[in-house]
Write a protein that holds these residues in place. Structure first.
Motif, PDB file in Angstrom:
ATOM      1  N   SER A  61       0.853  -1.185   0.000  1.00 48.38           N
ATOM      2  CA  SER A  61       0.000   0.000   0.000  1.00 48.38           C
ATOM      3  C   SER A  61       0.885   1.230   0.000  1.00 48.38           C
ATOM      4  O   SER A  61       2.065   1.180   0.369  1.00 48.38           O
ATOM      5  N   SER A  62       0.295   2.351  -0.427  1.00 52.83           N
ATOM      6  CA  SER A  62       1.053   3.600  -0.491  1.00 52.83           C
ATOM      7  C   SER A  62       0.133   4.774  -0.195  1.00 52.83           C
ATOM      8  O   SER A  62      -1.091   4.672  -0.297  1.00 52.83           O
ATOM      9  N   GLY A  63       0.755   5.889   0.171  1.00 50.38           N
ATOM     10  CA  GLY A  63      -0.040   7.069   0.483  1.00 50.38           C
ATOM     11  C   GLY A  63       0.803   8.312   0.625  1.00 50.38           C
ATOM     12  O   GLY A  63       2.005   8.332   0.350  1.00 50.38           O
ATOM     13  N   GLU A  67      -3.245   6.375  -1.005  1.00 55.60           N
ATOM     14  CA  GLU A  67      -3.399   6.608  -2.434  1.00 55.60           C
ATOM     15  C   GLU A  67      -3.700   5.301  -3.161  1.00 55.60           C
ATOM     16  O   GLU A  67      -4.230   5.315  -4.260  1.00 55.60           O
ATOM     17  N   SER A  68      -3.394   4.172  -2.531  1.00 56.26           N
ATOM     18  CA  SER A  68      -3.589   2.864  -3.147  1.00 56.26           C
ATOM     19  C   SER A  68      -4.907   2.203  -2.732  1.00 56.26           C
ATOM     20  O   SER A  68      -5.237   1.131  -3.222  1.00 56.26           O
ATOM     21  N   GLN A  69      -5.624   2.843  -1.812  1.00 49.15           N
ATOM     22  CA  GLN A  69      -6.871   2.293  -1.281  1.00 49.15           C
ATOM     23  C   GLN A  69      -7.643   3.426  -0.624  1.00 49.15           C
ATOM     24  O   GLN A  69      -7.074   4.490  -0.372  1.00 49.15           O
ATOM     25  N   PRO A  70      -8.910   3.230  -0.334  1.00 47.67           N
ATOM     26  CA  PRO A  70      -9.671   4.279   0.353  1.00 47.67           C
ATOM     27  C   PRO A  70      -9.188   4.444   1.796  1.00 47.67           C
ATOM     28  O   PRO A  70      -8.749   3.493   2.425  1.00 47.67           O
ATOM     29  N   GLY A  71      -9.271   5.664   2.304  1.00 46.63           N
ATOM     30  CA  GLY A  71      -8.979   5.901   3.709  1.00 46.63           C
ATOM     31  C   GLY A  71      -8.046   7.063   3.953  1.00 46.63           C
ATOM     32  O   GLY A  71      -7.189   7.373   3.122  1.00 46.63           O
ATOM     33  N   SER A  72      -8.246   7.707   5.097  1.00 47.99           N
ATOM     34  CA  SER A  72      -7.391   8.813   5.538  1.00 47.99           C
ATOM     35  C   SER A  72      -7.544   8.935   7.047  1.00 47.99           C
ATOM     36  O   SER A  72      -8.438   8.320   7.643  1.00 47.99           O
TER      37      SER A  72
END
Length: 124
Positions: free
Chosen positions: A73-75, A98-103
């Motif tokens: 995963s990345s962000g 950036e690679s999946q939903p969520g913050s």
């Protein structure tokens, strides 16, 4: 500007969701001429890297990690560097995958056993 992050070891003060960094994750930071990078591992993270820039007390970086389950995963993260009264460093972070939903937000602090010693000169 707070002191350099170079060589400091930080850890999250609370666990995030499964598959993310947690209190067993350790970040080893490096800093040079406005560039910032770190390696991290522990808990659900087998290996992670972050790289970015520092302007004053603001860090702006991208991160990528390999998890125990073999997924990656990345962000993106923006952090504020805070110097604590005891000389340790805290990063107050706002991040977004950036690679999946969520913050979310998180806090990492320098570990006491790894804190950079402050040297006070002694009078002769």
């Amino acid at each position: 500007m707070p002191r350099s992050l170079d060589g400091r070891v930080l850890a999250p003060v609370a666990d995030q969701a499964p598959g993310q960094v947690g209190t067993r994750t350790r970040f080893v930071y490096h800093e040079r001429e406005g560039r910032i990078w770190a390696e991290y591992e522990g808990g659900d993270v087998v290996h992670g890297r972050l790289v970015g820039t520092r302007e004053g007390d603001r860090l702006d970086f991208r991160y990528v990690q390999l998890r125990q389950d073999g997924t990656t995963s990345s962000g993106h993260c923006v952090s504020t560097v805070v110097e604590l009264p005891d000389g340790r460093v805290r990063l107050e972070e706002a991040w977004q995958w950036e690679s999946q939903p969520g913050s979310g937000t998180s806090v990492v602090e320098e570990l006491v056993e790894h804190a950079v010693e402050q040297v006070t000169p002694h009078a002769p």
